[in-house]
Design a protein around this motif. Structure first.
Motif, mmCIF file in Angstrom:
data_model
loop_
_atom_site.group_PDB
_atom_site.id
_atom_site.type_symbol
_atom_site.label_atom_id
_atom_site.label_comp_id
_atom_site.label_asym_id
_atom_site.label_seq_id
_atom_site.Cartn_x
_atom_site.Cartn_y
_atom_site.Cartn_z
ATOM 1 N N MET A 1 0.861 -1.189 0.000
ATOM 2 C CA MET A 1 0.000 0.000 0.000
ATOM 3 C C MET A 1 0.898 1.240 0.000
ATOM 4 O O MET A 1 1.871 1.301 0.752
ATOM 5 C CB MET A 1 -0.906 -0.001 1.237
ATOM 6 N N LEU A 2 0.542 2.193 -0.831
ATOM 7 C CA LEU A 2 1.336 3.417 -0.906
ATOM 8 C C LEU A 2 1.085 4.272 0.319
ATOM 9 O O LEU A 2 -0.046 4.391 0.799
ATOM 10 C CB LEU A 2 0.968 4.204 -2.168
ATOM 11 N N ALA A 3 2.142 4.870 0.839
ATOM 12 C CA ALA A 3 2.001 5.746 2.000
ATOM 13 C C ALA A 3 1.335 7.047 1.591
ATOM 14 O O ALA A 3 1.553 7.541 0.480
ATOM 15 C CB ALA A 3 3.384 6.017 2.598
ATOM 16 N N ALA A 4 0.529 7.579 2.491
ATOM 17 C CA ALA A 4 -0.124 8.873 2.225
ATOM 18 C C ALA A 4 0.931 9.955 2.187
ATOM 19 O O ALA A 4 1.929 9.889 2.923
ATOM 20 C CB ALA A 4 -1.152 9.175 3.304
ATOM 21 N N PRO A 5 0.790 10.931 1.307
ATOM 22 C CA PRO A 5 1.780 12.012 1.252
ATOM 23 C C PRO A 5 1.811 12.793 2.555
ATOM 24 O O PRO A 5 0.791 12.973 3.205
ATOM 25 C CB PRO A 5 1.277 12.883 0.087
ATOM 26 N N ALA A 6 3.012 13.234 2.954
ATOM 27 C CA ALA A 6 3.140 14.037 4.171
ATOM 28 C C ALA A 6 2.405 15.356 3.992
ATOM 29 O O ALA A 6 2.434 15.962 2.918
ATOM 30 C CB ALA A 6 4.622 14.285 4.462
ATOM 31 N N LEU A 7 1.728 15.787 5.046
ATOM 32 C CA LEU A 7 0.987 17.041 5.010
ATOM 33 C C LEU A 7 1.692 18.084 5.850
ATOM 34 O O LEU A 7 2.274 17.771 6.898
ATOM 35 C CB LEU A 7 -0.448 16.833 5.537
ATOM 36 N N HIS A 8 1.652 19.307 5.418
ATOM 37 C CA HIS A 8 2.230 20.428 6.142
ATOM 38 C C HIS A 8 1.127 21.423 6.471
ATOM 39 O O HIS A 8 0.011 21.321 5.958
ATOM 40 C CB HIS A 8 3.322 21.092 5.302
ATOM 41 N N ARG A 9 1.460 22.395 7.324
ATOM 42 C CA ARG A 9 0.456 23.382 7.715
ATOM 43 C C ARG A 9 -0.158 24.037 6.485
ATOM 44 O O ARG A 9 0.538 24.513 5.594
ATOM 45 C CB ARG A 9 1.097 24.474 8.591
ATOM 46 N N GLY A 10 -1.489 24.041 6.428
ATOM 47 C CA GLY A 10 -2.197 24.661 5.317
ATOM 48 C C GLY A 10 -2.486 23.710 4.186
ATOM 49 O O GLY A 10 -3.266 24.034 3.294
ATOM 50 N N ASP A 11 -1.866 22.498 4.197
ATOM 51 C CA ASP A 11 -2.109 21.574 3.086
ATOM 52 C C ASP A 11 -3.560 21.149 3.000
ATOM 53 O O ASP A 11 -4.066 20.835 1.928
ATOM 54 C CB ASP A 11 -1.222 20.326 3.229
ATOM 55 N N PHE A 12 -4.279 21.151 4.171
ATOM 56 C CA PHE A 12 -5.673 20.728 4.109
ATOM 57 C C PHE A 12 -6.492 21.721 3.295
ATOM 58 O O PHE A 12 -7.560 21.383 2.780
ATOM 59 C CB PHE A 12 -6.252 20.608 5.532
ATOM 60 N N LEU A 13 -5.985 22.944 3.125
ATOM 61 C CA LEU A 13 -6.678 23.920 2.296
ATOM 62 C C LEU A 13 -6.291 23.779 0.828
ATOM 63 O O LEU A 13 -7.109 23.960 -0.056
ATOM 64 C CB LEU A 13 -6.343 25.344 2.766
ATOM 65 N N ARG A 14 -5.026 23.413 0.574
ATOM 66 C CA ARG A 14 -4.540 23.400 -0.800
ATOM 67 C C ARG A 14 -4.727 22.045 -1.485
ATOM 68 O O ARG A 14 -4.697 21.934 -2.699
ATOM 69 C CB ARG A 14 -3.058 23.781 -0.826
ATOM 70 N N TYR A 15 -4.865 21.030 -0.685
ATOM 71 C CA TYR A 15 -4.928 19.685 -1.265
ATOM 72 C C TYR A 15 -6.148 19.569 -2.165
ATOM 73 O O TYR A 15 -7.262 19.915 -1.777
ATOM 74 C CB TYR A 15 -4.990 18.639 -0.146
ATOM 75 N N ASP A 16 -5.944 19.061 -3.372
ATOM 76 C CA ASP A 16 -7.013 18.990 -4.375
ATOM 77 C C ASP A 16 -7.192 17.539 -4.812
ATOM 78 O O ASP A 16 -6.391 17.003 -5.574
ATOM 79 C CB ASP A 16 -6.650 19.881 -5.567
ATOM 80 N N ASP A 17 -8.229 16.925 -4.276
ATOM 81 C CA ASP A 17 -8.563 15.556 -4.675
ATOM 82 C C ASP A 17 -9.183 15.631 -6.073
ATOM 83 O O ASP A 17 -10.197 16.296 -6.267
ATOM 84 C CB ASP A 17 -9.565 14.975 -3.677
ATOM 85 N N PRO A 18 -8.616 14.952 -7.068
ATOM 86 C CA PRO A 18 -9.135 15.043 -8.441
ATOM 87 C C PRO A 18 -10.564 14.535 -8.570
ATOM 88 O O PRO A 18 -11.246 14.834 -9.543
ATOM 89 C CB PRO A 18 -8.155 14.192 -9.251
ATOM 90 N N MET A 88 -5.779 36.006 9.610
ATOM 91 C CA MET A 88 -5.721 34.720 10.287
ATOM 92 C C MET A 88 -5.828 33.559 9.298
ATOM 93 O O MET A 88 -5.348 32.463 9.563
ATOM 94 C CB MET A 88 -6.830 34.631 11.342
ATOM 95 N N ILE A 89 -6.463 33.819 8.168
ATOM 96 C CA ILE A 89 -6.602 32.779 7.147
ATOM 97 C C ILE A 89 -5.419 32.790 6.190
ATOM 98 O O ILE A 89 -4.967 31.749 5.714
ATOM 99 C CB ILE A 89 -7.917 32.976 6.368
ATOM 100 N N ALA A 90 -4.869 33.971 5.931
ATOM 101 C CA ALA A 90 -3.888 34.131 4.859
ATOM 102 C C ALA A 90 -2.520 33.543 5.173
ATOM 103 O O ALA A 90 -1.725 33.327 4.274
ATOM 104 C CB ALA A 90 -3.743 35.604 4.504
ATOM 105 N N GLY A 91 -2.211 33.329 6.459
ATOM 106 C CA GLY A 91 -0.885 32.779 6.703
ATOM 107 C C GLY A 91 -0.363 32.980 8.108
ATOM 108 O O GLY A 91 0.810 32.744 8.365
ATOM 109 N N ALA A 92 -1.224 33.435 9.032
ATOM 110 C CA ALA A 92 -0.781 33.575 10.410
ATOM 111 C C ALA A 92 -0.446 32.205 10.974
ATOM 112 O O ALA A 92 -1.147 31.226 10.718
ATOM 113 C CB ALA A 92 -1.878 34.236 11.241
ATOM 114 N N ASP A 93 0.664 32.121 11.754
ATOM 115 C CA ASP A 93 1.022 30.814 12.296
ATOM 116 C C ASP A 93 0.162 30.496 13.517
ATOM 117 O O ASP A 93 -0.587 31.334 14.014
ATOM 118 C CB ASP A 93 2.512 30.736 12.627
ATOM 119 N N ALA A 94 0.283 29.274 13.987
ATOM 120 C CA ALA A 94 -0.596 28.793 15.054
ATOM 121 C C ALA A 94 -0.464 29.626 16.324
ATOM 122 O O ALA A 94 -1.451 29.904 17.000
ATOM 123 C CB ALA A 94 -0.291 27.319 15.344
#
Length: 293
Positions: A1-18, A88-94
């Protein structure tokens, strides 16, 4: 099974499921429960960035756009400004977002204390108005709390004291915690007709404890008159004239006070409570606290 790609902060917003197609404005409107006008509003302010269909110029919203919109609406509902929500949405850190949330929580705590103080003051004012309506022409045991006063009108004339006038304006800004008051010297209850009524604002000492609206006025100010708390009798009266109160207007109250066997132990304080309008005639309801020995 292929490993899921590593996610970084903000990836949940940019990730595009085809497998996820982009939504038209009407579809997103139904999904997030907001009118199309709200979606366009946030687009105009740079929160969402929908693509435009090259064939028909329809807006096409991605999963990222929907998330950004939902977060912006959440931040706004918590009381953040448009620019704060965008930051807060555009790039403020945690850590920055956490600090903003803590500051907003502190602001809401302060506002809750202020509203509690206003609620308490409203209840006190309601009780005083009710007591005044029921206390016309009678004397009831009461207590006048310690308070400070600044007077700007004496015998119907504005005092020549710019410092007192400036302080009076500051106290007026502290409504509803300050009251418009009148001051009757002790000789008013000795049968004298030769005394001067003073008018101004009062601020109770309990205000200093909560300070619900900012800095307290300086107690050492030369224009401030301080009266300690005192046992008193409470009564009320109507006036038909908003101008200077002449001693003869209170002669009936003074006579009744003396006939009841009371003796004044200091100056009396009155509060303007209500204005009644009946057939183009105004009447002004005042409470009156007379300290007794």
């Amino acid at each position: 099974m292929l490993a899921a790609p590593a996610l970084h902060r903000g990836d949940f917003l940019r990730y595009d499921d085809p497998r996820m197609r982009k939504l038209k404005i009407g579809e997103l409107s139904g999904l997030v429960g907001a009118p199309a006008s709200a979606l366009r509003f946030w687009e105009e302010r740079g929160i969402t960035e929908p693509e435009k269909d090259s064939g028909n110029n329809y807006r096409l919203y991605s999963a990222e756009d929907s998330c950004r919109f939902l977060m912006a609406r959440r931040y706004r509902s918590l009381g953040f400004s448009l620019s704060e929500a965008k930051d807060m949405i555009a790039g403020a850190d945690a850590s920055d977002i956490a600090e903003r949330l803590r500051r907003r929580l502190a602001e809401l705590d302060a506002e809750a204390r202020r509203l509690d103080a206003i609620r308490d003051e409203l209840g006190r004012y309601l009780d005083e108005c009710r007591a005044a309506r029921e206390g016309l022409g009678v004397f009831a045991p009461s207590y006048l709390p310690a308070a400070r006063y600044v007077f700007t009108i004496e015998a119907g004339e504005l005092v020549d004291d710019q410092s007192a006038i400036a302080l009076s304006r500051r106290w007026a800004d502290r409504l509803p915690f300050s009251s418009y008051s009148l001051y009757l010297p002790p000789e008013a209850f000795l049968g004298s007709m030769d005394y001067r009524v003073r008018w101004g604002y009062s601020l109770g000492d309990d205000y200093l404890v909560s300070e619900p609206m900012g800095d307290s006025p300086p107690e050492s100010h030369s224009s401030v008159v301080r009266l300690d708390g005192a046992a008193c009798v409470f009564t009320a009266f109507f006036r038909d004239d908003a101008r200077n109160l002449h001693p003869r207007e209170l002669s009936g109250i003074v006579s009744s006070f003396q006939a009841a066997g009371y003796a004044a132990a200091g100056p009396a304080i009155g509060h303007l409570l209500e204005v009644d309008v009946e057939e183009d005639r105004c009447r002004y309801l005042y409470s009156l606290y007379i300290p007794i020995k």
